[in-house]
Structures are given as C-alpha cells and as structure tokens.
Design a protein around this motif. Structure first.
Motif, PDB file in Angstrom:
ATOM      1  N   ALA A   1       0.829  -1.148   0.192  1.00 50.14           N
ATOM      2  CA  ALA A   1      -0.065  -0.073  -0.136  1.00 50.14           C
ATOM      3  C   ALA A   1       0.836   1.292  -0.028  1.00 50.14           C
ATOM      4  CB  ALA A   1      -1.138  -0.008   1.213  1.00 50.14           C
TER       5      ALA A   1
ATOM      6  N   VAL B   1       2.216   1.946  -3.781  1.00 47.32           N
ATOM      7  CA  VAL B   1       1.166   2.690  -4.603  1.00 47.32           C
ATOM      8  C   VAL B   1       0.951   4.008  -3.959  1.00 47.32           C
ATOM      9  CG1 VAL B   1      -0.942   2.261  -5.491  1.00 47.32           C
ATOM     10  CG2 VAL B   1       0.328   0.305  -5.236  1.00 47.32           C
TER      11      VAL B   1
ATOM     12  N   THR C   1      -8.716   8.568  -6.079  1.00 41.88           N
ATOM     13  CA  THR C   1      -8.838   7.992  -4.696  1.00 41.88           C
ATOM     14  C   THR C   1     -10.122   8.324  -4.239  1.00 41.88           C
ATOM     15  OG1 THR C   1      -7.727  10.189  -4.415  1.00 41.88           O
ATOM     16  CG2 THR C   1      -6.446   8.504  -4.825  1.00 41.88           C
TER      17      THR C   1
ATOM     18  N   MET D   1     -12.241   5.286  -4.898  1.00 36.27           N
ATOM     19  CA  MET D   1     -11.985   4.136  -4.239  1.00 36.27           C
ATOM     20  C   MET D   1     -12.294   4.247  -2.648  1.00 36.27           C
ATOM     21  SD  MET D   1      -8.266   3.463  -5.724  1.00 36.27           S
ATOM     22  CE  MET D   1      -8.338   1.666  -4.891  1.00 36.27           C
TER      23      MET D   1
ATOM     24  N   VAL E   1     -12.491  -9.101  -4.983  1.00 36.21           N
ATOM     25  CA  VAL E   1     -11.240  -9.537  -5.510  1.00 36.21           C
ATOM     26  C   VAL E   1     -11.121 -10.801  -5.136  1.00 36.21           C
ATOM     27  CG1 VAL E   1      -8.913  -9.376  -5.316  1.00 36.21           C
ATOM     28  CG2 VAL E   1     -10.073  -7.263  -5.352  1.00 36.21           C
TER      29      VAL E   1
ATOM     30  N   VAL F   1      -3.033  -8.602  -1.072  1.00 33.74           N
ATOM     31  CA  VAL F   1      -2.970  -7.869  -2.318  1.00 33.74           C
ATOM     32  C   VAL F   1      -4.464  -6.716  -2.249  1.00 33.74           C
ATOM     33  CG1 VAL F   1      -2.946  -7.759  -4.767  1.00 33.74           C
ATOM     34  CG2 VAL F   1      -1.777  -9.205  -3.422  1.00 33.74           C
ATOM     35  N   ALA F   2      -5.492  -7.562  -2.024  1.00 33.70           N
ATOM     36  CA  ALA F   2      -6.706  -6.734  -2.131  1.00 33.70           C
ATOM     37  C   ALA F   2      -6.825  -5.808  -1.163  1.00 33.70           C
ATOM     38  CB  ALA F   2      -7.853  -7.793  -1.930  1.00 33.70           C
TER      39      ALA F   2
ATOM     40  N   ALA G   1      -4.496  -4.377   0.438  1.00 31.27           N
ATOM     41  CA  ALA G   1      -3.394  -3.165   0.201  1.00 31.27           C
ATOM     42  C   ALA G   1      -3.880  -2.298  -0.718  1.00 31.27           C
ATOM     43  CB  ALA G   1      -2.069  -4.078  -0.399  1.00 31.27           C
ATOM     44  N   LEU G   2      -4.452  -2.775  -1.935  1.00 29.12           N
ATOM     45  CA  LEU G   2      -5.242  -1.760  -2.898  1.00 29.12           C
ATOM     46  C   LEU G   2      -6.155  -0.767  -2.417  1.00 29.12           C
ATOM     47  CD1 LEU G   2      -5.627  -4.021  -6.109  1.00 29.12           C
ATOM     48  CD2 LEU G   2      -3.723  -2.412  -5.443  1.00 29.12           C
ATOM     49  N   ALA G   3      -7.059  -1.303  -1.426  1.00 29.52           N
ATOM     50  CA  ALA G   3      -8.210  -0.879  -0.520  1.00 29.52           C
ATOM     51  C   ALA G   3      -7.578   0.327   0.591  1.00 29.52           C
ATOM     52  CB  ALA G   3      -8.947  -1.775   0.178  1.00 29.52           C
TER      53      ALA G   3
ATOM     54  N   SER H   1      -4.456   1.806  -0.170  1.00 29.58           N
ATOM     55  CA  SER H   1      -3.670   2.797  -0.890  1.00 29.58           C
ATOM     56  C   SER H   1      -4.049   4.113  -1.029  1.00 29.58           C
ATOM     57  CB  SER H   1      -3.379   2.187  -2.402  1.00 29.58           C
ATOM     58  OG  SER H   1      -2.611   0.841  -2.390  1.00 29.58           O
TER      59      SER H   1
END
Length: 311
Positions: free
Chosen positions: A123, A126, A149, A152, A164, A177-178, A180-182, A184
C-alpha cells in the motif's frame, strides 16, 4: 558631572568589568538552558511507551523463535485433552481438537504480523507514488488522481476485498493484495498533503535551478524528507491493518486451515463458546488486542515527537 551620572544606580556602566555587563550573558544563557531542559523532557520516553515497545519486541522475538520455544507442534491433535482448561501441561488450555493454544498462538504470531507488514509495504509503494505525483504535477493530474482516490474511498474496502477474492480465489496472498489496494488511497491522500507542504520549500527550487529533473528531485530529495512523517503514520496504521487482516481471516477470506493465524483461531474457537469454553477465543483475541494497542501507543508517540520537531 559625568562621573556622577555614571555612578547613579539603575544606569548601565560603561566599564566592561562592572557587574551590570555580566548580567547580559546570564540572561542569554537562561533561555538556552530552558530549551535544553525542555528538549530533554521531550526526549524522555514515558513508561507506557517502554512497555508497548518491549511487548512488541517480545512478540516479534516469539514469532521468530516459535518453533523453538513452543511446547507442542501447532497442529498436534490430542482429542483426550479437548477444550482443557489451563494447567501445567497446557498453560493456556486447548481447543476442540486438543491442540495447545500457547503453541498455536506463538506460531500464529508470524503470519499475523508478516501479512499486515507486507500489506503496508504494498500500500505504501502505490499510495506514496500516487500522492507524490499528484502533489508534484498539480493541475489536471492532481485533480484526476484525487477523483480516482475519492471513488476508491466511496467503495467499501470489505466489499472490494470480497470482489477480488471472488475473482481470484481466497487465501492469505489474495487478501493481502486486495486489502493493500483498498488502503492505498488512504496513504496517497496523506502523502499528497505533506508533499504539497514540502514541495513549497526553497530547497526544491534550488534543485530545479541546478537542473535536476522532477523525477530525481522526488525520488532522491522529496520522498526521503517525507519518510519520518510517513513512518509514524504507517506505524499508527499497523494496528488497523492487523485488525483488518484478522477480520478477513475470521470471515474465511484470509488465512485458511490448518494455519494458526490469530483471526482464524478466533473463528475456529467460536464453536467452543457453545460448550462453555472461552479460552480458544480469549487467547487469540487477547493477542490481537494487545498488539493493536501497543502499535497505537508507539505510533501516537512517534507522530507526537515528529510534530514537536516540526514546531
């Protein structure tokens, strides 16, 4: 007449050897001493910070030495000792399958701490990249990244993770991973706010005059100067991220059996509550709570110290 005026009380004497001239250095030295005492008090760690830091150090050490210090294997089944209360053989009791809870919570410290750490690392990569680019370029680039952003942010993180996981399958890696994208966008917004303030400082213009490119200034000067503030913010986020990972494991989207990740242990111990056994839930739940509180204490202290240094 001149001698009389120089000898009058209350007027400073022109003689450098007079006591009146010696008072200047003393008054100048007093604020410096006060500043030193204030700085020493600021550097002094409170007892709560010592306790929290020591607990986190012991937790990390236990995670590293779990295979050495745990009395049993984490997956050793003993149905004859199912749901046993704490005693000399099992210091924290056992679960439904007779597995030693102390051994499982020690072995579960590794995945319970490493997964949030990997999540924050991803996170951060990114989020820091997006926040720095938005703050540096401004204009339509900043507006576009800000809108992305915001979108998101509007989408609930848990629903995003479920989406995801439904596409790529469950498991600890997919959950990391999912999530971490949330997270970011959270890091990106904070990075943008502090990067805007840093970008306006004179040294940035000085590097531009020297001919450094914007990429080089951001990578070699701007981001490293933001590192202390980002570190304090990420330490403060660690407890929240750990809770998020434990929640995903509890819901079945994170770690899978026979892992002893703490969130999964709480889920597996929930069935024991019907039989009146509390230890399979209390042990991992207490471990999660203590680590979260310890990271919050350390994170708040780091943020306060950085804020005092900025002032």
């Amino acid at each position: 007449m001149t001698l009389l005026q120089d000898s009058q009380p209350g007027r400073p004497s022109s003689d450098p050897r007079s006591p009146g001239r010696a008072s200047g250095p003393r008054t100048a030295a007093e604020p410096a001493a006060t500043r030193r005492r204030r700085s020493a008090r600021r550097r002094k760690w409170p007892l709560s910070l010592w306790i929290a830091s020591g607990f986190l150090a012991l937790t990390a050490l236990a995670a590293l030495l779990a295979s050495v210090i745990s009395p049993y294997a984490p997956d050793a089944i003993d149905l004859g000792a199912s749901l046993a209360d704490p005693d000399a053989n099992h210091l924290l009791g056992t679960d439904q399958s007779g597995r030693d809870l102390l051994s499982r919570v020690l072995h579960g410290a590794g995945p319970s701490l490493v997964a949030p750490l990997a999540l924050l690392a991803l996170a951060s990569v990114v989020g820091i990249a997006l926040g720095t680019v938005a703050a540096w370029h401004g204009g339509w680039v900043d507006a576009l990244l800000s809108r992305v952003t915001d979108v998101m942010f509007a989408f609930p993180g848990l629903l995003f993770v479920i989406l995801v996981v439904s596409v790529f399958g469950d498991g600890l890696t997919t959950a990391v991973v999912a999530l971490a994208l949330a997270y970011s966008p959270v890091v990106a917004k904070y990075t943008r706010s502090i990067a805007l303030a840093e970008r306006s400082k004179p040294y940035i213009d000085a590097y531009r005059v020297q001919g450094m490119s914007g990429t080089a200034i951001c990578a070699l000067r701007l981001v490293p100067n933001l590192a202390p503030q980002l570190l304090g913010y990420l330490v403060l986020m660690f407890g929240q991220v750990l809770m998020g990972m434990a929640t995903l494991s509890y819901l079945g989207f994170g770690a899978q059996p026979p892992s002893s990740e703490w969130g999964l242990m709480v889920k597996e111990g929930q069935a024991a509550l019907v039989q009146g056994a509390l230890w399979p839930v209390i042990v991992p739940g207490t471990a999660i709570a203590l680590v979260v509180v310890a990271f919050n204490i350390v994170g708040v202290r780091i943020s306060d110290r950085l804020g005092a240094r900025e002032r």
